[in-house]
Design a protein around this motif. Sequence first.
Motif, mmCIF file in Angstrom:
data_model
loop_
_atom_site.group_PDB
_atom_site.id
_atom_site.type_symbol
_atom_site.label_atom_id
_atom_site.label_comp_id
_atom_site.label_asym_id
_atom_site.label_seq_id
_atom_site.Cartn_x
_atom_site.Cartn_y
_atom_site.Cartn_z
ATOM 1 N N HIS A 160 0.913 -1.168 -0.011
ATOM 2 C CA HIS A 160 -0.010 0.140 -0.007
ATOM 3 C C HIS A 160 0.893 1.221 0.110
ATOM 4 O O HIS A 160 0.776 2.111 -0.817
ATOM 5 C CB HIS A 160 -1.015 -0.086 1.347
ATOM 6 N N ILE A 187 -1.806 -1.523 5.440
ATOM 7 C CA ILE A 187 -2.919 -1.997 4.777
ATOM 8 C C ILE A 187 -2.903 -2.903 4.054
ATOM 9 O O ILE A 187 -2.065 -2.922 3.032
ATOM 10 C CB ILE A 187 -3.551 -0.451 4.193
ATOM 11 N N SER A 188 -3.805 -4.227 4.270
ATOM 12 C CA SER A 188 -3.321 -5.365 3.518
ATOM 13 C C SER A 188 -4.683 -5.705 2.659
ATOM 14 O O SER A 188 -4.613 -6.522 1.802
ATOM 15 C CB SER A 188 -2.888 -6.410 4.346
ATOM 16 N N GLU A 189 -6.094 -4.915 2.878
ATOM 17 C CA GLU A 189 -7.076 -5.408 2.310
ATOM 18 C C GLU A 189 -7.022 -4.870 0.798
ATOM 19 O O GLU A 189 -6.663 -3.941 0.486
ATOM 20 C CB GLU A 189 -8.359 -4.663 2.842
ATOM 21 N N GLU A 190 -7.558 -6.034 -0.160
ATOM 22 C CA GLU A 190 -7.164 -5.872 -1.579
ATOM 23 C C GLU A 190 -8.034 -4.503 -2.181
ATOM 24 O O GLU A 190 -7.402 -3.688 -2.959
ATOM 25 C CB GLU A 190 -7.548 -7.073 -2.286
ATOM 26 N N ARG A 191 -9.283 -4.210 -1.885
ATOM 27 C CA ARG A 191 -10.135 -3.319 -2.542
ATOM 28 C C ARG A 191 -9.473 -2.020 -1.816
ATOM 29 O O ARG A 191 -9.386 -0.885 -2.473
ATOM 30 C CB ARG A 191 -11.420 -3.496 -1.831
ATOM 31 N N ASP A 192 -8.976 -1.956 -0.442
ATOM 32 C CA ASP A 192 -8.404 -0.621 -0.061
ATOM 33 C C ASP A 192 -7.225 -0.141 -0.834
ATOM 34 O O ASP A 192 -7.023 0.843 -1.027
ATOM 35 C CB ASP A 192 -8.115 -0.975 1.516
ATOM 36 N N ASN A 234 -0.986 -11.765 -4.888
ATOM 37 C CA ASN A 234 -2.142 -11.459 -5.313
ATOM 38 C C ASN A 234 -2.377 -11.214 -6.742
ATOM 39 O O ASN A 234 -2.232 -9.906 -7.152
ATOM 40 C CB ASN A 234 -2.748 -10.465 -4.264
ATOM 41 N N ASP A 249 -11.227 -9.739 -1.090
ATOM 42 C CA ASP A 249 -11.687 -9.825 0.499
ATOM 43 C C ASP A 249 -12.764 -10.731 0.738
ATOM 44 O O ASP A 249 -13.794 -10.193 1.572
ATOM 45 C CB ASP A 249 -11.903 -8.367 0.587
ATOM 46 N N ARG A 289 -6.939 -15.939 -4.666
ATOM 47 C CA ARG A 289 -6.184 -14.577 -5.023
ATOM 48 C C ARG A 289 -4.746 -15.023 -5.127
ATOM 49 O O ARG A 289 -3.970 -14.145 -5.845
ATOM 50 C CB ARG A 289 -6.643 -13.807 -3.918
#
Length: 553
Positions: free
Chosen positions: A156, A187-192, A217, A360, A429
């Motif tokens: 990120h 921050i590791s969430e894909e959408r974020d 991913n 996610d 993923r």
Amino acid sequence: MATERQADGSVRVTVPATSAANPGAFRLSYVLTQPDGLAASILAYPDRRVGATGDGGYFMLLLGLPADVARPTLRREVTLVLDRSGSMRGQKIEQAREAAMQVLGGLAEGELFNIVDYSDSIESFAPAPVAKTAESLARAEKYLSGLAAVGGTNIHDALVRALSAEPAEGVLPMVLFLTDGLATVGISEERDIREAARKANAHGRRIFSFGVGFDVNSPLLSALSSASRGTPTFVLPDEDIEVKVGQVFKRLQGPVMVAPELTFATVTPQTFATAPLREILPGSLNDVFEGEQVLVLGQYMSREPVRFTLTGTDAAGEPVAYEVTFDPKNAGVQHSYVPRIWAMRKIGALTDEIRQSGADGGSPDSELVDEVIRLSTEFGILTEYTAFLAAEENEMLRLGFEGSAAANAPMEVLQRAARENLDAGSRRRSGESAILQDLNAKQQADATSLNPRNQLLYAQGGGRGARDLGESSFVSVRQNADMTLYRRGERWLDARLLDTPDAEPERVIEFASDEYFALATRLAGENRQSVLAVAGDVYLLLDGTRTLVRQTP
């Protein structure tokens, strides 16, 4: 085919050895440039199922843009973003260093570069991109030699740092982003991460991502690239990072058109609101580099001529526009491959959307899944998700049925299996399976020719690298002109009859009868004669009538 311009008036065309898997007629055509330097060709196939009046069809637009070597070339500003987390230790980090030096060496004097390296923390070679000189190149080499592979992976923050810096004036800014792992720090969430990259990229940097190994991913890297007019590349475990990065960067020499946009309108102004074209692919065009073509496919709705306008910025940084007119009256049945190439690209684009929806733990839109299955069934284009449709030779399907029951499974059962496979696949993923999904989807989304044997990449032998990848192919699905046939037992079945394979034929035509030769003559006039070239009986839907053509004693 691969083309290489060797000199003015000289082009080398190479047919790859892999073409031997799809033997057939070979035709080489070329288009001379127009006075404005544009080389344009439009191939169209009429299809009564397209358009409200039955006058529609499919088109393929090919454009070759002029590369004026006498004019200055748009400078590039390249930011190398290198993963130096602990998993890059050893050969990976060495190859990454060599790849970085190869890229920097390939820049012209005065072009700009910077290096952003990351693990838990984010560092950079310079506060802002610097011009390439002998002195800056030597400093960059020393900086790269000091990188040590330790810590986690903060994707990120590395992206935000690389994308948010304001580029120099009059350059084409691009990022070469390399990682060998998943986001483990910050921050590791894909959408974020996708949203943060979108917001940070206000200056329109092109992101060319490189996923090293299987523990990345892959949908995230594909999304980052496709949203920014870049492309993703996956470096398999036994492949060389330097070679793969070099192959991509070599293609990025000499921008011919930056930020191209394609618009269209009927030649004669129309009072009705219906668009003359629809389902245009790709949805947006990437920058065009020297030696590349612009290829666009779609559907036309009527026989009204359409004018295309391609606009963008040329190599000198000046706005430029080209026009070409498409007259649907020139459409011909000899171009029956056009709808299928369109369908391949559509399936690839939809598959990517489905993959992105699985971020996610999300679930794909059922309408997208159903459309992939519909197109796969209609056009005979298989994916690893819809390979169930080739029931007779599908090992995966046989796992759920006894003996030969797979070949006799009802169509709704096959489609349900495909739907479940798409749903499960969208959530993968990382890992070998996820990488292969992205490679296969990209192959279809970028298709420029047919894939009649439905060749797909798959892992064989439990290996962990490019040498252990195989290509599956299917012989129980036939792509014949604009028709699709499926092998069911001793009979070839028209795709439009898959829901009612056991319905009694309303008409039977015997081999070598007068009716048979009349049918053959008719099909030849429609460029569909190949449906009679299969071994076995053929069950077709002709003029709304179920017709069995007996070709066996």
